[in-house]
Design a protein around this motif. Structure first.
Motif, PDB file in Angstrom:
ATOM      1  N   GLU A  77     -16.339   6.160   4.481  1.00 19.00           N
ATOM      2  CA  GLU A  77     -15.508   5.650   5.578  1.00 19.00           C
ATOM      3  C   GLU A  77     -15.904   6.293   6.898  1.00 19.00           C
ATOM      4  O   GLU A  77     -16.601   7.296   6.938  1.00 19.00           O
TER       5      GLU A  77
ATOM      6  N   LYS B  25      -2.610   6.381   1.644  1.00 22.47           N
ATOM      7  CA  LYS B  25      -2.500   6.892   3.016  1.00 22.47           C
ATOM      8  C   LYS B  25      -1.623   8.153   3.052  1.00 22.47           C
ATOM      9  O   LYS B  25      -0.585   8.217   3.725  1.00 22.47           O
TER      10      LYS B  25
ATOM     11  N   ARG C   8       0.846  -1.204   0.000  1.00 18.96           N
ATOM     12  CA  ARG C   8       0.000   0.000   0.000  1.00 18.96           C
ATOM     13  C   ARG C   8       0.876   1.246   0.000  1.00 18.96           C
ATOM     14  O   ARG C   8       0.563   2.246  -0.664  1.00 18.96           O
TER      15      ARG C   8
ATOM     16  N   ALA D 125     -10.936   7.245  10.312  1.00 21.79           N
ATOM     17  CA  ALA D 125      -9.777   6.458   9.860  1.00 21.79           C
ATOM     18  C   ALA D 125     -10.061   4.961   9.977  1.00 21.79           C
ATOM     19  O   ALA D 125      -9.238   4.199  10.482  1.00 21.79           O
TER      20      ALA D 125
ATOM     21  N   TYR E  23      -5.532  13.639   6.275  1.00 24.56           N
ATOM     22  CA  TYR E  23      -5.982  13.510   7.662  1.00 24.56           C
ATOM     23  C   TYR E  23      -6.261  14.847   8.364  1.00 24.56           C
ATOM     24  O   TYR E  23      -7.201  14.930   9.150  1.00 24.56           O
TER      25      TYR E  23
ATOM     26  N   GLY F 197      -8.458  -0.833   3.194  1.00 24.26           N
ATOM     27  CA  GLY F 197      -7.991  -1.285   4.503  1.00 24.26           C
ATOM     28  C   GLY F 197      -7.586  -2.755   4.465  1.00 24.26           C
ATOM     29  O   GLY F 197      -8.247  -3.585   3.828  1.00 24.26           O
ATOM     30  N   ILE F 198      -6.527  -3.056   5.184  1.00 19.55           N
ATOM     31  CA  ILE F 198      -6.060  -4.442   5.260  1.00 19.55           C
ATOM     32  C   ILE F 198      -6.992  -5.227   6.186  1.00 19.55           C
ATOM     33  O   ILE F 198      -7.273  -6.397   5.955  1.00 19.55           O
ATOM     34  N   THR F 199      -7.528  -4.554   7.184  1.00 27.70           N
ATOM     35  CA  THR F 199      -8.512  -5.199   8.045  1.00 27.70           C
ATOM     36  C   THR F 199      -9.797  -5.456   7.255  1.00 27.70           C
ATOM     37  O   THR F 199     -10.399  -6.526   7.366  1.00 27.70           O
TER      38      THR F 199
ATOM     39  N   ASN G  78     -12.652   1.611   7.978  1.00 31.38           N
ATOM     40  CA  ASN G  78     -13.628   1.234   6.940  1.00 31.38           C
ATOM     41  C   ASN G  78     -14.951   0.840   7.565  1.00 31.38           C
ATOM     42  O   ASN G  78     -15.046   0.552   8.760  1.00 31.38           O
TER      43      ASN G  78
ATOM     44  N   THR H 199      -6.666  -1.114  11.523  1.00 30.20           N
ATOM     45  CA  THR H 199      -5.590  -1.597  12.398  1.00 30.20           C
ATOM     46  C   THR H 199      -5.772  -1.024  13.796  1.00 30.20           C
ATOM     47  O   THR H 199      -5.727  -1.752  14.791  1.00 30.20           O
TER      48      THR H 199
HETATM   49  N1  PLP Z   1      -9.492   4.119   6.307  1.00 29.91           N
HETATM   50  C1  PLP Z   1      -8.623   5.084   6.668  1.00 29.91           C
HETATM   51  C2  PLP Z   1      -8.846   6.456   6.189  1.00 29.91           C
HETATM   52  C3  PLP Z   1      -7.535   4.766   7.495  1.00 29.91           C
HETATM   53  O1  PLP Z   1      -6.676   5.713   7.864  1.00 29.91           O
HETATM   54  C4  PLP Z   1      -7.383   3.424   7.929  1.00 29.91           C
HETATM   55  C5  PLP Z   1      -6.266   3.069   8.801  1.00 29.91           C
HETATM   56  O2  PLP Z   1      -5.233   2.655   8.380  1.00 29.91           O
HETATM   57  C6  PLP Z   1      -8.291   2.461   7.496  1.00 29.91           C
HETATM   58  C7  PLP Z   1      -9.336   2.839   6.693  1.00 29.91           C
HETATM   59  C8  PLP Z   1      -8.135   1.024   7.862  1.00 29.91           C
HETATM   60  O3  PLP Z   1      -7.040   0.442   7.200  1.00 29.91           O
HETATM   61  P1  PLP Z   1      -6.251  -0.779   7.798  1.00 29.91           P
HETATM   62  O4  PLP Z   1      -7.257  -1.833   8.074  1.00 29.91           O
HETATM   63  O5  PLP Z   1      -5.293  -1.172   6.744  1.00 29.91           O
HETATM   64  O6  PLP Z   1      -5.589  -0.296   9.029  1.00 29.91           O
END
Ligand code: PLP
Ligand code: COI
Length: 358
Positions: free
Chosen positions: A240, A204, A102, A243, A209, A266-268, A245, A304
């Motif tokens: 979203e 990111k 990413r 920060a 932010y 998002g990786i989660t 999803n 995360t």
């Molecule tokens: N959306 C935003 C804007 C974020 O900053 C994050 C955090 O990293 C996520 C979603 C969730 O992403 P991840 O699951 O990779 O942490």
């Protein structure tokens, strides 16, 4: 004097890895905030030269030109990942290669030289190994790993910086939302959007932010935990949560906004989609209108930092939907247990997501 030299030798033992965990630290009161650790990782590269592995150095301020690209034009990215001390006692990362990829996609978007995946993952391992006494005991939080990539060289016109810094620092953290697995109240932002088509919402970028701070602070002042952003074109579909999803569940089917370039992949989010499908749930990635989400049975956000946080209510233009009885929904809890079970090694890692600290 004697006390100072004792403290210094303790720090050395920690640096040498002879002390495994800080016994005096109150792990039970961890929140999602910065506890400085001893060691960070840093490497630099010229715009047209390949990245070379960097080095560990004491955590602290870094010198930077006032004309640095990141300070003047926001040419910067961050990542967020966690190292867990699991129920078996070992330290693991969760899908760190995905964070590396990413960041590479973000580097491409912001015209920065991408850090090779091997350097990224090796750096993450080194900095966590050096600070491993700061990885909280199993079940008491995690070590948050924060990689940064920025244009650190000087540039006056709006153009890519001549040189770049890749840096990683780490800090032990607790829950992102107060109270952990407690349902949160969210407010749909009526006057602000997070990202527009063609912009940088899908990576990111640090600049994504700061504009969220005002809506977030205003929502918090009204008692909400965070805001939900709708799409900038029609102000209809959920994008979203600050920060994290968004997911909702209706008749045992999961719905999550599709990746159109304006939301962060998002990786989660991706892990939950895979986990839910593996457990037999249908998962739909598509447009999720605010109206549809507010008629759903359950909703949660994920990331995360946020892990899986159940949503207790959503307020939109004066209308409030409360999910169930305000308690986390059954599907939300099932997926929370499945995800955190893998991360804590109490559940089998069927997808091979864990990356142990060598
Ligand atoms: N959306 C935003 C804007 C974020 O900053 C994050 C955090 O990293 C996520 C979603 C969730 O992403 P991840 O699951 O990779 O942490
Ligand atoms: C994360 O979940 O890792 C984030 O980056 C969220 C936030 C702290 C910006």
């Amino acid at each position: 004097m004697q006390e100072q030299s004792l403290k210094a030798s303790f720090q050395w033992l920690i640096l040498l890895g002879r002390v495994s965990m800080d016994e005096s630290f109150d792990w039970d009161s961890l929140t999602f905030s910065l506890t400085p650790t001893e060691t960070m990782y840093l490497t630099t590269a010229k715009a047209d030269e390949p990245w070379m592995p960097g080095e560990l150095r004491p955590y602290g301020d870094i010198p930077m030109s006032p004309a640095a690209g990141v300070l003047n034009y926001g040419q910067g990215l961050f990542e967020g990942m966690k190292a867990y001390r699991t129920s078996t006692g070992r330290i693991v990362f969760f899908r760190p290669e995905e964070n590396a990829r990413r960041m590479q996609r973000g580097a491409d978007r912001l015209k920065m030289p991408p850090v090779p995946e091997s350097i990224f993952v090796d750096a993450v391992e080194q900095v966590v190994a050096a600070n491993q006494h700061w990885v909280p005991p199993s079940g008491k939080g995690a070590m948050y790993v924060r990689p940064l990539l920025m244009g650190s060289g000087p540039v006056l016109g709006v153009a890519p910086a001549p040189s770049y810094t890749f840096l990683i620092y780490v800090t032990p953290v607790g829950p992102y939302f107060k109270g952990g697995m407690v349902a949160i109240d969210l407010l749909i932002s009526e006057h602000h959007h997070r990202a527009a088509p063609g912009g940088s919402g899908g990576v990111k970028a640090i600049g994504n932010y700061a504009p969220g701070m005002k809506p977030s602070k205003e929502a918090k002042a009204q008692g909400y935990a965070e805001v939900i952003y709708l799409d900038a074109e029609t102000h209809t579909d959920i994008e979203e949560v600050g920060a994290a999803n968004f997911f909702c569940v209706k008749d045992n089917v999961l719905y999550t906004p599709e990746l159109t370039g304006t939301i962060l992949p998002g990786i989660t989010r991706d892990s939950i989609i895979q986990l839910a499908r593996h457990r037999g749930y249908e998962v739909v990635e598509g447009k999720v209108s605010a109206a549809f989400a507010m008629a759903a049975d359950e909703a949660f956000c994920c990331g995360t930092a946020a892990v899986i946080s159940p949503i207790g209510s959503i307020t939109h233009d004066g209308d409030k939907t409360v999910y169930g009885d305000g308690q986390p929904g059954a599907v939300t809890v099932e997926l929370y247990d499945a995800l955190t079970g893998i991360q804590n090694e109490t559940e089998e890692d069927v997808f091979g997501w864990l990356h142990p600290l060598p």
